[in-house]
Design a protein around this motif. Structure first.
Motif, mmCIF file in Angstrom:
data_model
loop_
_atom_site.group_PDB
_atom_site.id
_atom_site.type_symbol
_atom_site.label_atom_id
_atom_site.label_comp_id
_atom_site.label_asym_id
_atom_site.label_seq_id
_atom_site.Cartn_x
_atom_site.Cartn_y
_atom_site.Cartn_z
ATOM 1 N N TYR A 3 0.957 -1.130 0.036
ATOM 2 C CA TYR A 3 -0.024 0.028 0.025
ATOM 3 C C TYR A 3 0.902 1.130 0.039
ATOM 4 N N LYS A 60 -1.590 1.282 -4.848
ATOM 5 C CA LYS A 60 -0.888 0.012 -4.761
ATOM 6 C C LYS A 60 0.694 0.272 -5.598
ATOM 7 N N SER A 90 -4.659 -0.492 8.614
ATOM 8 C CA SER A 90 -5.608 -1.503 9.204
ATOM 9 C C SER A 90 -5.825 -2.489 8.091
ATOM 10 N N LYS A 91 -6.245 -3.629 8.652
ATOM 11 C CA LYS A 91 -6.939 -4.561 7.841
ATOM 12 C C LYS A 91 -8.026 -4.199 6.890
ATOM 13 N N ASP A 92 -9.112 -3.602 7.375
ATOM 14 C CA ASP A 92 -10.290 -3.124 6.765
ATOM 15 C C ASP A 92 -9.709 -2.077 5.853
ATOM 16 N N TYR A 93 -8.970 -1.256 6.070
ATOM 17 C CA TYR A 93 -8.457 -0.280 5.005
ATOM 18 C C TYR A 93 -7.735 -0.817 3.883
ATOM 19 N N TYR A 94 -6.865 -1.708 4.168
ATOM 20 C CA TYR A 94 -5.983 -2.505 3.159
ATOM 21 C C TYR A 94 -7.257 -3.212 2.129
ATOM 22 N N GLU A 95 -8.014 -3.878 2.874
ATOM 23 C CA GLU A 95 -9.066 -4.591 2.135
ATOM 24 C C GLU A 95 -9.886 -3.634 1.135
ATOM 25 N N TRP A 96 -10.311 -2.577 1.543
ATOM 26 C CA TRP A 96 -10.861 -1.576 0.545
ATOM 27 C C TRP A 96 -10.088 -1.321 -0.278
ATOM 28 N N GLU A 98 -7.447 -2.896 -1.686
ATOM 29 C CA GLU A 98 -7.366 -4.151 -2.672
ATOM 30 C C GLU A 98 -8.506 -4.337 -3.582
ATOM 31 N N GLU A 99 -9.874 -3.912 -2.989
ATOM 32 C CA GLU A 99 -11.005 -4.069 -3.714
ATOM 33 C C GLU A 99 -11.226 -2.816 -4.635
#
Length: 102
Positions: A3, A60, A90-96, A98-99
């Motif tokens: 990120y 990214k 945070s994991k949630d922010y990283y997943e966002w 990624e999406e």
């Protein structure tokens, strides 16, 4: 995947907005933030001061080359700031991210 935050200073808000919209439409970034800044720097032996806009991009690392090409297309400086760094989030922010980002 790493990120990354990219920072670019512009003096023209219309050019900045055009670049920002293209980056979002191409899914090269998840988000963009714009701040008004007062900048001072040395350029060709002279001290320069100007109000600018700092564009901060969430992306990214693999997209940096494509992002630079789009910024180059819109930027009006001969030598513009294009700095970037890896960040942890945070994991949630990283997943966002990624999406949202290709």
């Amino acid at each position: 995947m790493k990120y990354t935050i990219v920072k670019i200073a512009f003096d023209n808000i219309d050019l900045l907005n055009s670049a920002k919209v293209e980056l979002l439409n191409e899914r090269l970034i998840a988000a963009a933030q714009v701040s008004r800044i007062n900048s001072t720097w040395r350029w060709k032996g002279n001290l320069e001061t100007s109000m600018e806009y700092m564009l901060e991009l969430k992306t990214k690392e693999k997209n940096l080359d494509e992002i630079y090409k789009i910024i180059r297309k819109y930027h009006n400086y001969d030598c513009f700031e294009f700095t970037y760094y890896e960040v942890k989030c945070s994991k949630d922010y990283y997943e966002w991210i990624e999406e949202e980002v290709k």
